[in-house]
Design an enzyme around this catalytic site. Sequence first.
Site, PDB file in Angstrom:
ATOM      1  CD  GLU A 158      39.076  46.977 101.085  1.00 40.88           C
ATOM      2  OE1 GLU A 158      40.046  46.717 101.827  1.00 40.88           O
ATOM      3  OE2 GLU A 158      39.135  46.926  99.851  1.00 40.88           O
ATOM      4  CG  HIS A 216      35.654  39.793  92.410  1.00 42.18           C
ATOM      5  ND1 HIS A 216      36.675  39.220  93.123  1.00 42.18           N
ATOM      6  CD2 HIS A 216      36.068  41.057  92.154  1.00 42.18           C
ATOM      7  CE1 HIS A 216      37.655  40.101  93.262  1.00 42.18           C
ATOM      8  NE2 HIS A 216      37.307  41.217  92.684  1.00 42.18           N
TER       9      HIS A 216
HETATM   10  C1  LIG Z   1      40.047  43.776  99.155  1.00 37.98           C
HETATM   11  C2  LIG Z   1      39.875  44.273  97.779  1.00 37.98           C
HETATM   12  N1  LIG Z   1      39.580  45.561  97.565  1.00 37.98           N
HETATM   13  C3  LIG Z   1      39.404  46.023  96.324  1.00 37.98           C
HETATM   14  C4  LIG Z   1      39.525  45.199  95.245  1.00 37.98           C
HETATM   15  C5  LIG Z   1      39.325  45.733  93.821  1.00 37.98           C
HETATM   16  N2  LIG Z   1      40.637  45.790  93.159  1.00 37.98           N
HETATM   17  C6  LIG Z   1      41.043  44.786  92.373  1.00 37.98           C
HETATM   18  S1  LIG Z   1      42.609  44.991  91.838  1.00 37.98           S
HETATM   19  C7  LIG Z   1      42.766  46.450  92.669  1.00 37.98           C
HETATM   20  C8  LIG Z   1      44.065  47.195  92.620  1.00 37.98           C
HETATM   21  C9  LIG Z   1      45.165  46.441  93.277  1.00 37.98           C
HETATM   22  O1  LIG Z   1      46.372  47.093  93.076  1.00 37.98           O
HETATM   23  P1  LIG Z   1      47.767  46.371  93.323  1.00 37.98           P
HETATM   24  O2  LIG Z   1      47.732  45.616  94.595  1.00 37.98           O
HETATM   25  O3  LIG Z   1      48.823  47.399  93.194  1.00 37.98           O
HETATM   26  O4  LIG Z   1      47.896  45.298  92.150  1.00 37.98           O
HETATM   27  P2  LIG Z   1      47.931  45.545  90.593  1.00 37.98           P
HETATM   28  O5  LIG Z   1      46.535  45.434  90.108  1.00 37.98           O
HETATM   29  O6  LIG Z   1      48.548  46.863  90.346  1.00 37.98           O
HETATM   30  O7  LIG Z   1      48.758  44.428  90.049  1.00 37.98           O
HETATM   31  C10 LIG Z   1      41.582  46.768  93.319  1.00 37.98           C
HETATM   32  C11 LIG Z   1      41.360  47.991  94.083  1.00 37.98           C
HETATM   33  C12 LIG Z   1      39.798  43.847  95.500  1.00 37.98           C
HETATM   34  N3  LIG Z   1      39.892  42.952  94.518  1.00 37.98           N
HETATM   35  N4  LIG Z   1      39.990  43.414  96.768  1.00 37.98           N
END
Ligand SMILES: Cc1ncc(C[n+]2csc(CCOP(=O)(O)OP(=O)(O)O)c2C)c(N)n1
Lengths: 330, 330, 325, 325
Positions: free
Chosen positions: D60, D129
């Site tokens: 971000e 959230h």
């Molecule tokens: C700081 C932040 N940015 C964006 C999000 C929205 N978001 C939630 S899960 C996710 C993907 C995360 O991917 P990963 O770390 O690979 O975990 P996975 O969901 O694949 O288990 C995003 C972008 C968030 N929760 N927190």
Amino acid sequence: MSGAGAKVHLTREHGLALLAQMLRIRRFEERCAELYTQEKIRGFLHLYIGEEAVATGVMETLAPEDRIVATYREHGHALARGISMNAVMAEMYGKAAGCSRGRGGSMHLFDRETNFYGGNAIVGGGLPMAAGLALADRMRDRAALTCCFFGEGAAAEGEFHESMNLAALWKLPVLFVCENNLYAMGTRLDLSEAETDIAAKARSYAMPAEAVDGMDVVAVEAAARRLGAEIREGGGPRFLECRTYRFRAHSMFDPQLYRTKEEVEAWTERDPIARLRAWLEEVRYLHAGDLDRIEAEIADEVEAAVAFAEAAEWEPVENLMTDVGAEART
Amino acid sequence: MSGAGAKVHLTREHGLALLAQMLRIRRFEERCAELYTQEKIRGFLHLYIGEEAVATGVMETLAPEDRIVATYREHGHALARGISMNAVMAEMYGKAAGCSRGRGGSMHLFDRETNFYGGNAIVGGGLPMAAGLALADRMRDRAALTCCFFGEGAAAEGEFHESMNLAALWKLPVLFVCENNLYAMGTRLDLSEAETDIAAKARSYAMPAEAVDGMDVVAVEAAARRLGAEIREGGGPRFLECRTYRFRAHSMFDPQLYRTKEEVEAWTERDPIARLRAWLEEVRYLHAGDLDRIEAEIADEVEAAVAFAEAAEWEPVENLMTDVGAEART
Amino acid sequence: MSVTTYREAVRAAIREAMQRDERVFLMGEDVGHYGGCYAVSKGLLEEFGPERIRDTPLSESAFTGAGIAAAMAGMRPIVEVMTVNFSLLALDQIMNTAATIRHMSGGQFQCPVVIRMATGAGRQLAAQHSHSLEGWYAHIPGIRVLAPATLEDARGMLWTALEDPDPVLIFENALLYNMEGELADDAGAVDIDRAAIRREGRDITLITYGGSLGKTLTAAEELEKDGISAEVIDLRTLRPLDEGTILASVSRTRRAVIVDEGWRTGSLAAEVSARIMEGAFWELDAPVGRVCSAEVPIPYAQHLEAAAIPQVPSIVAAARAAMGR
Amino acid sequence: MSVTTYREAVRAAIREAMQRDERVFLMGEDVGHYGGCYAVSKGLLEEFGPERIRDTPLSESAFTGAGIAAAMAGMRPIVEVMTVNFSLLALDQIMNTAATIRHMSGGQFQCPVVIRMATGAGRQLAAQHSHSLEGWYAHIPGIRVLAPATLEDARGMLWTALEDPDPVLIFENALLYNMEGELADDAGAVDIDRAAIRREGRDITLITYGGSLGKTLTAAEELEKDGISAEVIDLRTLRPLDEGTILASVSRTRRAVIVDEGWRTGSLAAEVSARIMEGAFWELDAPVGRVCSAEVPIPYAQHLEAAAIPQVPSIVAAARAAMGR
Ligand SMILES: Cc1ncc(C[n+]2csc(CCOP(=O)(O)OP(=O)(O)O)c2C)c(N)n1
Ligand SMILES: Cc1ncc(C[n+]2csc(CCOP(=O)(O)OP(=O)(O)O)c2C)c(N)n1
Ligand SMILES: [Mg+2]
Ligand SMILES: [Mg+2]
């Protein structure tokens, strides 16, 4: 000069120019330190003394359309980039004729003319900026690179990590120049980094990186030129670690409890100015009278800058709110 | 089992326990997906289906005094760690009997009893927490490690960088477990990382790291046990990348435009549950009736949890402000 | 009584806490070898060693988050974020973890962390180093926000904050570090719940905190010469606000001006004004005034900076206006 | 007129901007291949390609900072921070760079970036959230803050924001994305300076913005049944506040209640209350009221969440109280 420098074919003219530029920065800052004790300059004042070879060497390799992002320790960069000493000194005084109209001070030198994007005082905060400037240039097909200076302390910041990845991922034309002076304020590199090899860090983002003796202006210039050429050929970002040392305190308030006099003295022996001068003498580029002439010119320039700043106007206090937002929307 | 797994001497009992644990997570989540369509469960629901081998394998190696930090995709971790399915299901319903008293929901399962520190929904936000828990244990001479789960998407966050360095620099007892399922929501790893080798990233902090087939529960367990032992011997943090895949959508709102059916099918062939089951059959550990018995037990547990959650009380609305701060200061 | 400074008072408070409770440790950038950016922790590394006076890398989010979690795991960390300007980098950990963890976990986990930081303008440090955001932080439920403005509070708030089972943010206005004065030799813990009336008065209530207390007291003296008797309230605790003390005073004086170094829009002064609106509207003889910072990134030049932040003349003028003079 | 949704209106605005000005591009997490977390940018990757619909890593601070700088270098980026909850990670870049750069550089550099993000509670997403921080962002000088609450504004604010030479933050309440209604086929750019009176009334002014506009209008209908004629102001632009419209209305109705989904203490509602105090005190027949969120990290359970945020009954009750009923 040593190492890489030896292979560079340096003309007498260029050698003297490098010497003059480094001396110019040195003398300017020495004067600033005095002016600080006289309370002409206030706020924080971070001197670059000892590190002049980095800004001097790198800046030699940049084109007018390139962009520069620097830190709060950026007097050397501003001068080497070509912002007039008058405008810089007036800014240190906080005068309206300053290069940031008195709003910025020592930590926030800006200049649109030379694409000088500060003067950023949040450690690591300049790195996303460099990525964004380079992104704009890439999207606009503008043949330019962005050169981003920062200290080794910034490498611990999340913004370093995110920006390195972004630049490498998007193959942005950024030359990252890490001025590794071994300390972030009073924190020695090995007390802040598990991995102390900064160039190796850069490589972990799949970004080509090298380290160079930051006390050797010729070596710095050569490396920056080589890396810059790779960037200009579309190779994506490059990383240059310059190993250097800050001779003075971090800022004017620092009692330097964290390092020994011996350490400082050992590094002072490697003074980039003395070193270049010795080499220029050795190869008989420095003729009798050259140094005196250079010093005299610089002394004139510095005193003229002081006089300019002294005489300059204060921004009227009624203009306090100027430039918070645009006057009229475009 | 394949590779590393083959070398582990697995008893029949242990093999069946691993199978049962993974199935338990799978069936629980399948039921949750149904309950979500019935609007019994609301908010975001992130299913772990396909990745069960990671939490199951790692959790086997942890001691009661160890601490766990997980993400919003943590049902599997909560169940494998031993939070009762009733308490987890009631939390999904938002009931007062839920493991977070209905305050957290799917993304914020917490349990003091088992040292389960969430359920953290800011990507990367759990990593500083893991460092801090481990720091406290180290300073208190408490023989425990903190196991921190996160996705490969988190590796791009500044908090990842800062926490990795801090843990490595201070030699904190943290086992970092990266669940590399190739996507962060819809962003494929190579679209977000210049260097896609996650374990290599960890090594750039001078932290020993390995990658393991995350679809092979035995291999995961073996690797986690080995790394855990190194941590417990005072070796500082270790990093385990588990290569896995999410079979379902990111959350319940995801049309999965970013990957092909073929890709999903290819990975489904590597289902960690089917794979362990096949191997258990091959070595004749899985006897006739075993699977039916296990499935029946799990079905009972899941339905009991649903019944429990259905019957559980809502937190009185008068208690809205409870636990914003401590009742009385200690 | 001995003469001491605000800086020394904070240092004494840290020392005492470290001595009294071995769970207490100090962690932050340059708290150790450098001696603290403002020399607050000078000498403590020698006394307590690097485990408990812990220099951190430039990683505001990670070390603040680590302090938060160490508190959850039984320690009593004092996290020093060098200045509020850098705390933005740690805000996610503060708002999304420290402030929420007790509630979000249904009361299972608590976070008795103390986070200290320097705040304020007035030293010609320009736009990125002059924020006054303590009032802004007071928006966040789940944390307590303190602004010690006196030697007693600099000396006494820390221990009480460390005993608080929830996160406490302490904002030390950097201009106060050199403030000198008398402090009782047995000065110790003070409450962190109540506002304090620093000067009694009848005609108007001046409400302030932190770095503006001194200016406000000076303004009260000036007003006295004009025959206006000003009561001065030092909020001390910015969250939760001690509404009782404010409303009682204003109900007596029937007029109020709030002095706040934060930018005007969305300032804590706005909140105080709204509270008076809600709790003492019928008592008011005049609208409540505000003296805040101009809505500008703080400029470097001394005269511009001075014009941007509350000063004695602007406080006096606002008070006179509220008096209808 | 055609029937459309808020989501589609935002998408149409982005499309049009991309078509009109090739300096415009959209950048953020999952704006491309995923189609946008809230499906706002669905289909745009196919139309404009990955250079201009640019998926970013989960970084971000870096991508927001990069957008800010790209704007300084002549582009017109639309940065999408998926939700306000994650924007804390980018706050340093927003407050210390975007908001300061023009002033700090003495007017040499400007930053015409637009930063969009989803905001708000009400979807059972719990404490991390569900933030409503748009009012809090309105504290920062150097940026403009918008809260489109209608289809027209969702469709029209973006272009005006992109033409603004300074940084503009646009907060889209996530509950609005599915809102359906009629929109003129030639709907286009709208002003981003003025508040709008969404309903005229005589007895009381209800002031709100963003996700609370619908509830406030419903409350006004309810009040009408009681014989209370409520005027409803949609602030639209949270910074700078259109004080003129507020004060003119309140001076007419002599009563006001502010409805704001932010936490009460330090809310934008406090600022509006303070402005009314300062600008219309003598016109007021009753203290200005506030209906804000409870000061609690937003809980998951539906009934608790609903109790934590402003609802029609609480708005009606506050308005009745202000009417002395
Ligand atoms: C700081 C932040 N940015 C964006 C999000 C929205 N978001 C939630 S899960 C996710 C993907 C995360 O991917 P990963 O770390 O690979 O975990 P996975 O969901 O694949 O288990 C995003 C972008 C968030 N929760 N927190
Ligand atoms: C985010 C942030 N944290 C802390 C500071 C305070 N600070 C200013 S300079 C500095 C040291 C930076 O060290 P380095 O990056 O190595 O640069 P150097 O000063 O050595 O040139 C610190 C900690 C800051 N300005 N920004
Ligand atoms: Mg350094
Ligand atoms: Mg993933």
